[in-house]
Design a protein around this motif. Structure first.
Motif, PDB file in Angstrom:
ATOM      1  N   PHE A   1       0.727  -1.111  -0.135  1.00 27.59           N
ATOM      2  CA  PHE A   1       0.041  -0.065  -0.027  1.00 27.59           C
ATOM      3  C   PHE A   1       0.924   1.101   0.063  1.00 27.59           C
ATOM      4  CE2 PHE A   1      -2.452   2.992   2.903  1.00 27.59           C
ATOM      5  CZ  PHE A   1      -3.265   3.591   1.941  1.00 27.59           C
ATOM      6  N   ARG A   2       0.830   1.980  -1.036  1.00 26.47           N
ATOM      7  CA  ARG A   2       1.503   3.363  -0.920  1.00 26.47           C
ATOM      8  C   ARG A   2       2.996   3.042  -1.345  1.00 26.47           C
ATOM      9  NH1 ARG A   2       2.309   7.120   2.602  1.00 26.47           N
ATOM     10  NH2 ARG A   2       2.170   8.757   1.050  1.00 26.47           N
ATOM     11  N   GLY A   3       3.191   1.792  -1.898  1.00 24.31           N
ATOM     12  CA  GLY A   3       4.747   1.431  -2.371  1.00 24.31           C
ATOM     13  C   GLY A   3       5.423   0.822  -0.962  1.00 24.31           C
ATOM     14  N   VAL A   4       4.637   0.723   0.072  1.00 21.01           N
ATOM     15  CA  VAL A   4       5.196   0.065   1.266  1.00 21.01           C
ATOM     16  C   VAL A   4       4.559  -1.380   1.445  1.00 21.01           C
ATOM     17  CG1 VAL A   4       5.761   0.259   3.712  1.00 21.01           C
ATOM     18  CG2 VAL A   4       5.561   2.384   2.359  1.00 21.01           C
ATOM     19  N   THR A   5       5.552  -2.241   1.470  1.00 18.30           N
ATOM     20  CA  THR A   5       5.280  -3.674   1.808  1.00 18.30           C
ATOM     21  C   THR A   5       5.455  -4.256   2.969  1.00 18.30           C
ATOM     22  OG1 THR A   5       5.623  -4.133  -0.425  1.00 18.30           O
ATOM     23  CG2 THR A   5       5.503  -6.053   1.043  1.00 18.30           C
ATOM     24  N   ARG A   6       4.115  -4.752   3.688  1.00 16.94           N
ATOM     25  CA  ARG A   6       4.077  -5.383   5.208  1.00 16.94           C
ATOM     26  C   ARG A   6       3.684  -6.597   5.235  1.00 16.94           C
ATOM     27  NH1 ARG A   6       7.532  -1.672   5.917  1.00 16.94           N
ATOM     28  NH2 ARG A   6       7.207   0.131   7.121  1.00 16.94           N
ATOM     29  N   SER A   7       4.164  -7.485   5.955  1.00 14.18           N
ATOM     30  CA  SER A   7       3.475  -8.771   5.983  1.00 14.18           C
ATOM     31  C   SER A   7       2.336  -8.682   6.857  1.00 14.18           C
ATOM     32  CB  SER A   7       4.748  -9.838   6.662  1.00 14.18           C
ATOM     33  OG  SER A   7       5.859 -10.028   5.788  1.00 14.18           O
ATOM     34  N   ALA A   8       1.551  -9.629   6.720  1.00 17.74           N
ATOM     35  CA  ALA A   8       0.283  -9.765   7.746  1.00 17.74           C
ATOM     36  C   ALA A   8      -0.148 -11.005   7.688  1.00 17.74           C
ATOM     37  CB  ALA A   8      -0.754  -8.837   6.872  1.00 17.74           C
ATOM     38  N   GLU A   9      -0.449 -11.503   8.939  1.00 13.86           N
ATOM     39  CA  GLU A   9      -1.188 -12.718   9.086  1.00 13.86           C
ATOM     40  C   GLU A   9      -2.495 -12.879   9.914  1.00 13.86           C
ATOM     41  OE1 GLU A   9       0.019 -16.822  11.378  1.00 13.86           O
ATOM     42  OE2 GLU A   9       1.501 -15.764  10.300  1.00 13.86           O
TER      43      GLU A   9
END
Length: 171
Positions: free
Chosen positions: A109-117
């Motif tokens: 989102f907005r060029g930023v990647t984050r892991s989620a679970e």
């Protein structure tokens, strides 16, 4: 392994945010993408084989029903530069409850990647369709976005997102 194509008109996200004045809720259809899964008897996912999946949502589709709020949201997102919100499936594992899985993925989102679970419910039907429903809470500051402010309205940074995905098995 089969490919399941996400049906955009039957797949959506619901977004719930809180503000200093009122709740902000939206429902946006148009999720696109695919899931590569092997479904066993009883509608269970074969976790012994590699799986993959990608989904995408056009940021311009996001709408709260309030033009002023929507305009500020698109400005904060920088919608001209970051046109989509993208997710990629990186893993699944069973939970103790039938039909429920811990799903892991990367959200951009907005060029930023984050892991989620988080947990998702998977159901199947005889028409070769699968449905996945799950919910997660995200802090938009983790994606480099300051919470929107419009006049007296201040939006809280934590946003609850519920995804409803319907995918059809490709022939």
């Amino acid at each position: 392994m089969a490919r399941y194509r996400i049906v955009p008109e039957r797949s959506w996200v619901e977004i719930h945010a809180r503000s200093s004045l009122h709740p902000i809720d939206s429902r946006t259809d148009g999720l696109e993408g695919f899931l590569d899964l092997e479904i066993l008897g009883g509608g269970r996912v074969n976790l012994a084989v590699p799986m993959s999946g990608k989904l995408s949502l056009d940021v311009e589709r996001l709408s709260s029903g309030n033009a002023l709020e929507d305009r500020e949201l698109r400005r904060r997102i920088d919608a001209r530069r970051f046109r989509t919100i993208d997710g990629e499936l990186t893993g699944m594992r069973e939970t103790e409850k039938e039909g429920r899985y811990r799903v892991r993925g990367d959200l951009t989102f907005r060029g930023v990647t984050r892991s989620a679970e988080d947990e998702m419910v998977l159901t199947t039907n005889d028409d070769g369709e699968i449905q996945l429903v799950g919910e997660s809470t995200f802090d938009i500051r983790d994606f480099g976005m300051d919470p929107p402010r419009v006049l007296m309205l201040k939006v809280e940074p934590e946003v609850r997102v519920t995804a409803h995905v319907t995918a059809q098995k490709e022939e």
